[in-house]
Scaffold this active site. Structure first.
Site, PDB file in Angstrom:
ATOM      1  N   CYS A   1       1.125  -1.088   0.075  1.00  0.00           N
ATOM      2  CA  CYS A   1       0.059  -0.393  -0.232  1.00  0.00           C
ATOM      3  C   CYS A   1       0.999   1.230   0.213  1.00  0.00           C
ATOM      4  O   CYS A   1       0.697   2.332  -1.383  1.00  0.00           O
ATOM      5  CB  CYS A   1      -1.435   0.103   1.238  1.00  0.00           C
ATOM      6  SG  CYS A   1      -2.420  -1.300   0.998  1.00  0.00           S
TER       7      CYS A   1
ATOM      8  N   LYS B   1       6.532  -6.800   6.145  1.00  0.00           N
ATOM      9  CA  LYS B   1       6.289  -6.581   7.669  1.00  0.00           C
ATOM     10  C   LYS B   1       6.364  -8.083   8.793  1.00  0.00           C
ATOM     11  O   LYS B   1       6.003  -9.069   7.475  1.00  0.00           O
ATOM     12  CB  LYS B   1       5.531  -5.753   8.268  1.00  0.00           C
ATOM     13  CG  LYS B   1       3.635  -6.496   7.560  1.00  0.00           C
ATOM     14  CD  LYS B   1       3.442  -4.858   8.592  1.00  0.00           C
ATOM     15  CE  LYS B   1       1.606  -5.439   7.542  1.00  0.00           C
ATOM     16  NZ  LYS B   1       0.890  -4.834   8.038  1.00  0.00           N
TER      17      LYS B   1
HETATM   18  N1  LIG Z   1      -3.414  -5.394   0.623  1.00  0.00           N
HETATM   19  C1  LIG Z   1      -3.887  -4.682   1.848  1.00  0.00           C
HETATM   20  O1  LIG Z   1      -3.135  -4.527   3.094  1.00  0.00           O
HETATM   21  C2  LIG Z   1      -4.665  -3.290   1.862  1.00  0.00           C
HETATM   22  C3  LIG Z   1      -5.000  -2.572   2.452  1.00  0.00           C
HETATM   23  C4  LIG Z   1      -6.378  -1.992   2.546  1.00  0.00           C
HETATM   24  C5  LIG Z   1      -6.913  -0.946   1.378  1.00  0.00           C
HETATM   25  N2  LIG Z   1      -6.216  -1.083   0.058  1.00  0.00           N
HETATM   26  C6  LIG Z   1      -6.825  -1.725  -1.357  1.00  0.00           C
HETATM   27  O2  LIG Z   1      -7.170  -3.030  -1.437  1.00  0.00           O
HETATM   28  C7  LIG Z   1      -7.038  -3.418  -2.873  1.00  0.00           C
HETATM   29  C8  LIG Z   1      -6.780  -5.325  -2.945  1.00  0.00           C
HETATM   30  O3  LIG Z   1      -6.151  -5.381  -2.465  1.00  0.00           O
HETATM   31  P1  LIG Z   1      -5.931  -6.976  -1.967  1.00  0.00           P
HETATM   32  O4  LIG Z   1      -3.770  -6.416  -1.277  1.00  0.00           O
HETATM   33  O5  LIG Z   1      -6.413  -7.463  -1.590  1.00  0.00           O
HETATM   34  O6  LIG Z   1      -4.907  -6.721  -3.577  1.00  0.00           O
HETATM   35  P2  LIG Z   1      -4.600  -8.496  -4.058  1.00  0.00           P
HETATM   36  O7  LIG Z   1      -3.670  -8.432  -5.079  1.00  0.00           O
HETATM   37  O8  LIG Z   1      -4.709 -10.159  -2.866  1.00  0.00           O
HETATM   38  O9  LIG Z   1      -6.387  -8.988  -4.611  1.00  0.00           O
HETATM   39  C9  LIG Z   1      -6.527  -8.470  -5.733  1.00  0.00           C
HETATM   40  C10 LIG Z   1      -7.381  -9.483  -6.558  1.00  0.00           C
HETATM   41  O10 LIG Z   1      -8.869  -9.088  -7.257  1.00  0.00           O
HETATM   42  C11 LIG Z   1      -8.769 -10.476  -8.552  1.00  0.00           C
HETATM   43  N3  LIG Z   1      -9.061  -9.463  -9.763  1.00  0.00           N
HETATM   44  C12 LIG Z   1      -8.152  -8.795 -10.689  1.00  0.00           C
HETATM   45  N4  LIG Z   1      -9.327  -8.750 -11.416  1.00  0.00           N
HETATM   46  C13 LIG Z   1     -11.083  -9.166 -11.439  1.00  0.00           C
HETATM   47  C14 LIG Z   1     -11.942  -8.707 -11.950  1.00  0.00           C
HETATM   48  N5  LIG Z   1     -12.415  -8.251 -12.363  1.00  0.00           N
HETATM   49  N6  LIG Z   1     -12.764 -10.096 -11.390  1.00  0.00           N
HETATM   50  C15 LIG Z   1     -12.586 -10.635  -9.977  1.00  0.00           C
HETATM   51  N7  LIG Z   1     -11.441 -10.635 -10.049  1.00  0.00           N
HETATM   52  C16 LIG Z   1     -10.307  -9.780  -9.997  1.00  0.00           C
HETATM   53  C17 LIG Z   1      -7.406 -10.610  -8.630  1.00  0.00           C
HETATM   54  O11 LIG Z   1      -7.467 -12.062  -8.951  1.00  0.00           O
HETATM   55  C18 LIG Z   1      -7.132 -11.000  -7.081  1.00  0.00           C
HETATM   56  O12 LIG Z   1      -6.680 -11.721  -7.019  1.00  0.00           O
HETATM   57  C19 LIG Z   1      -6.446  -1.994  -3.673  1.00  0.00           C
HETATM   58  O13 LIG Z   1      -6.765  -1.279  -3.743  1.00  0.00           O
HETATM   59  C20 LIG Z   1      -5.380  -1.868  -2.408  1.00  0.00           C
HETATM   60  O14 LIG Z   1      -4.538  -0.960  -2.399  1.00  0.00           O
HETATM   61  C21 LIG Z   1      -5.358  -2.649   0.375  1.00  0.00           C
END
Ligand SMILES: NC(=O)c1ccc[n+]([C@@H]2O[C@H](COP(=O)([O-])OP(=O)(O)OC[C@H]3O[C@@H](n4cnc5c(N)ncnc54)[C@H](O)[C@@H]3O)[C@@H](O)[C@H]2O)c1
Length: 448
Positions: free
Chosen positions: A263, A324
């Site tokens: 992030c 982390k």
């Molecule tokens: N990881 C964190 O700690 C965190 C915390 C707060 C906010 N976020 C935000 O949340 C969002 C997701 O982050 P994440 O870490 O979970 O990402 P990630 O990469 O772990 O997961 C995203 C998932 O979405 C799927 N995907 C992509 N396109 C798709 C579609 N068209 N239909 C269905 N599935 C689809 C991918 O296959 C993947 O499994 C980001 O915008 C991130 O900035 C993340």
């Protein structure tokens, strides 16, 4: 309530499991069919403490299911969350919104009846307007309210964060969505978690503002650590003295090798780009990014200095690779720059991490891995503690020293006490603490 979640990654999966645990009927959708097949078998594709149990319980209770077919799941849903990735766009650092826009198009084709589409992904201000426009253009009949519901969970403590959040932010433009989102989060509201309703653009901005501020706070204490080293002060005591001031707070004031993760790096970059687009530069954030980039590489130089200025032909043991503890996430981990910096100077690097080794090997060419901290210490000319996993907090120093070729310990997380390590005959380098400082003892909050 019937809820569909597009994207079953760190955020989507945790959101799905927790909302199902509140009693909602949740379908998680991911376009990665292998991921869905694994989830259906009860296998969790990521490492997140307690997630496997929560998914298993709710899968068993029939409240949680998984599919790669978005249409059916969306058609029956009252709320559709978008939780797909928004990585840095290659080349320019803008948030890549292609996954969010793709989901919007798919959702438009399948919604039936009044549906709230809630964006949980971190997205630049104005993205909700664009999602609403995409849906309206693709399906003028769709009765949809697009809301912004940014997520603040931390990997490694995600379930606790989701179930006991400091606040829930919901940006709405359609008053009908307010009642629906209140119902989604009612169990948390009963736990007194403040539900903060704002306009949609404001909610989108809150997420970037919060992340950029935390990244700045970390970077501030990291620079302070360098000054403390030069001036003979102890950054841990400085941080404690600062953090006891309620206006400042003690969290995110632990000096270390620089921030990383999925992030902060991409969100700070994206905020700078957003500022440029609006002609309103984010100079503090720009500087934060620059300082942090330099710092990661500087940590490799610190290790080289601890090894007498030369690492060619030497073996460096690295403890911890993930950005982390308590996650398997290697995205933008400082270890990547540190290990590469050492390999570039001719060192052999052998690392151990409880969860991150497979991902790290794929990212860092030339990295070797061991089976434990003691395995990595075998024949090493220096040990570098990069990520403060609990199992590295009380290592048997006598055993480590006996295994190593030279007793050099570089502690980039200030986990150890100088006097304790010195007593075991180690040459010890930490962050921002003068030689002889003794009040370390793992103050770093592993859950940050
Ligand atoms: N990881 C964190 O700690 C965190 C915390 C707060 C906010 N976020 C935000 O949340 C969002 C997701 O982050 P994440 O870490 O979970 O990402 P990630 O990469 O772990 O997961 C995203 C998932 O979405 C799927 N995907 C992509 N396109 C798709 C579609 N068209 N239909 C269905 N599935 C689809 C991918 O296959 C993947 O499994 C980001 O915008 C991130 O900035 C993340």
């Amino acid at each position: 309530m019937k809820i569909a979640i597009a994207g079953a990654g760190y955020v989507g999966l945790v959101t799905g499991a927790c909302l199902a645990d509140f009693g909602h009927d949740v379908v998680c959708i991911d376009k990665d069919a292998g991921r869905i097949a694994a989830l259906r078998r009860g296998e969790i594709p990521i490492f997140e403490p307690d997630l496997a149990g929560l998914v298993g319980t709710n899968l068993g209770a029939g409240r949680l299911s998984f599919t790669s077919e978005l249409a059916g799941a969306v058609a029956g849903a009252e709320v559709v969350f978008i939780a797909v990735g928004t990585p840095s766009r290659r080349g320019d650092g803008h948030a890549d919104l292609s996954y969010v826009h793709a989901v919007a198009r798919e959702v438009a084709a399948s919604v039936s009846g009044f549906t709230v589409v809630a964006t949980k992904s971190t997205v630049p201000v104005g993205t909700g307007d664009e999602v609403a426009r995409i849906i309206a253009a693709a399906n003028p009949e769709a009765d949809v309210a697009v809301v912004s519901n940014p997520e603040f969970l931390r990997e490694g403590a995600a379930i606790e964060d989701f179930k006991r959040p400091d606040r829930i932010v919901v940006g709405v433009e359609d008053e009908r969505a307010r009642a629906v989102m209140t119902e989604v989060y009612r169990p948390l509201y009963l736990n007194q978690a403040p539900l903060v309703f704002t306009g949609r653009r404001t909610a989108e901005m809150i997420k970037y503002a919060a992340n950029a501020f935390l990244a700045m706070k970390i970077t501030f204490i990291n620079e302070m650590a360098d000054l403390c080293e030069a001036a003979g002060a102890d950054v841990q005591q400085v941080a404690r003295g600062m953090g006891l001031d309620n206006r400042i707070g003690g969290k995110f004031l632990h000096a270390g090798p620089g921030f990383g993760g999925s992030c902060f790096p991409k969100d700070t970059q994206a905020l700078v780009r957003i500022g440029e687009d609006f002609g309103s530069p984010m100079r503090l954030v720009e500087t934060t990014i620059a300082i942090n980039e330099q710092r990661k590489r500087a940590m490799a130089r610190r290790v080289i200095a601890a090894c007498g200025g030369e690492v060619r032909g030497k073996t460096i043991g690295v403890l911890g690779l993930t950005f982390k503890p308590n996650t398997d996430d290697m995205r933008e981990a400082p270890s990547i720059d540190i290990v590469r910096g050492l390999l570039d100077k001719g060192a052999r690097v052998v690392a151990y991490d409880p969860q991150g080794m497979a991902a790290a090997r794929a990212l860092i060419e030339g990295l070797e891995c061991g089976e434990s901290a003691y395995d990595v210490a075998e024949g090493a000319d220096a040990l570098v503690l990069v990520t403060e996993w609990n199992e590295f907090r009380s290592l048997d120093l006598a055993r480590l020293k006996a295994a190593m070729a030279a007793p050099v310990l570089v502690d980039l997380r200030n986990v150890y006490r100088h006097d304790e390590v010195a007593r075991h005959g180690f040459a010890y380098t930490s962050i921002g603490r003068p030689v002889g400082a003794g009040d370390g003892g793992g103050l770093a909050d592993a859950a940050e």
